[in-house]
Design an enzyme around this catalytic site. Sequence first.
Site, PDB file in Angstrom:
ATOM      1  N   SER A  52       0.729  -1.178   0.138  1.00  0.00           N
ATOM      2  CA  SER A  52       0.167   0.037   0.115  1.00  0.00           C
ATOM      3  C   SER A  52       0.813   1.067   0.002  1.00  0.00           C
ATOM      4  O   SER A  52       2.059   1.067   0.442  1.00  0.00           O
ATOM      5  CB  SER A  52      -0.783   0.074   1.318  1.00  0.00           C
ATOM      6  OG  SER A  52      -1.526   1.276   1.347  1.00  0.00           O
TER       7      SER A  52
ATOM      8  N   TYR B 201      -2.039  -1.192  10.299  1.00  0.00           N
ATOM      9  CA  TYR B 201      -2.089  -1.306   8.888  1.00  0.00           C
ATOM     10  C   TYR B 201      -0.791  -1.090   8.218  1.00  0.00           C
ATOM     11  O   TYR B 201      -0.035  -1.550   7.294  1.00  0.00           O
ATOM     12  CB  TYR B 201      -3.170  -0.355   8.291  1.00  0.00           C
ATOM     13  CG  TYR B 201      -3.269  -0.710   6.918  1.00  0.00           C
ATOM     14  CD1 TYR B 201      -3.946  -1.890   6.169  1.00  0.00           C
ATOM     15  CD2 TYR B 201      -3.081   0.365   5.720  1.00  0.00           C
ATOM     16  CE1 TYR B 201      -4.112  -1.968   5.001  1.00  0.00           C
ATOM     17  CE2 TYR B 201      -3.105   0.303   4.491  1.00  0.00           C
ATOM     18  CZ  TYR B 201      -3.779  -1.092   4.027  1.00  0.00           C
ATOM     19  OH  TYR B 201      -4.050  -1.296   2.708  1.00  0.00           O
TER      20      TYR B 201
END
Length: 242
Positions: free
Chosen positions: A141, A154
């Site tokens: 990401s 995350y």
Amino acid sequence: MSEPDDRHRPGPAPVLARGRVLVTGGAGGLGAAVVEAVRDAGGKPYVLDIREPTGDVPGIAVDLSDTRAAERAAIELAEHAGGLDAVVTAAGIDLPGRLADVPAADWDRVVQVDLLAPAAVIRASLPYLMASHGQVVTVASTLGMRALSDATAYCAAKFGMVGFTRALAAELAGQVDVTLLVPGGMRTSFFDGRTEQYRPGADAVLNDPRNVARAVLFALSQPPGCTVRELVITPDLEPSYP
């Protein structure tokens, strides 16, 4: 009435060089777009997801946070397929919030699904990928390269995925091709169920997951001896990269 913007229409698919492709998270979001792209290019997708895949795509429903179960399911699908040519780890979750506020089990689950599960599935798949000189595509990401408040789990998982993939590429050089995919925000169910403060605003520019799936297909379509090491794919107004 204005004409649709052709820039955001997926173009013709590349010719797939990898036939049997195991996709984690293939029942929805980016994973489902990868499954569709692989099929359209003449490949054969296989799915690991907490949900059963739709249609006639072979798959196993498994909770990827249980890494041993994920390993067993990957081996079962590989045996069913008669081997594997590629693995794409598209499954991912996030439960945002401040570290002190996110329940420990929820924090752990993000890291398990987003980092430990991909490693487990790849490890289980390696004998098959070594036999076919196959390929791994991991999905990180832009938040694996840029830290953000209220996203400690995350960011930890995605920063870890960047390091894991780069180390894996060095370890498997000449045996299995390894590609790191770094996508920005996409129009998927990823943000569903969040409180308003953690949802993209009405003016947020998000990518069509089919565009990101085309980037995966591009990596899978390289000829022998050529490897795409890293790809950053974002909307043209992505705020989180660089």
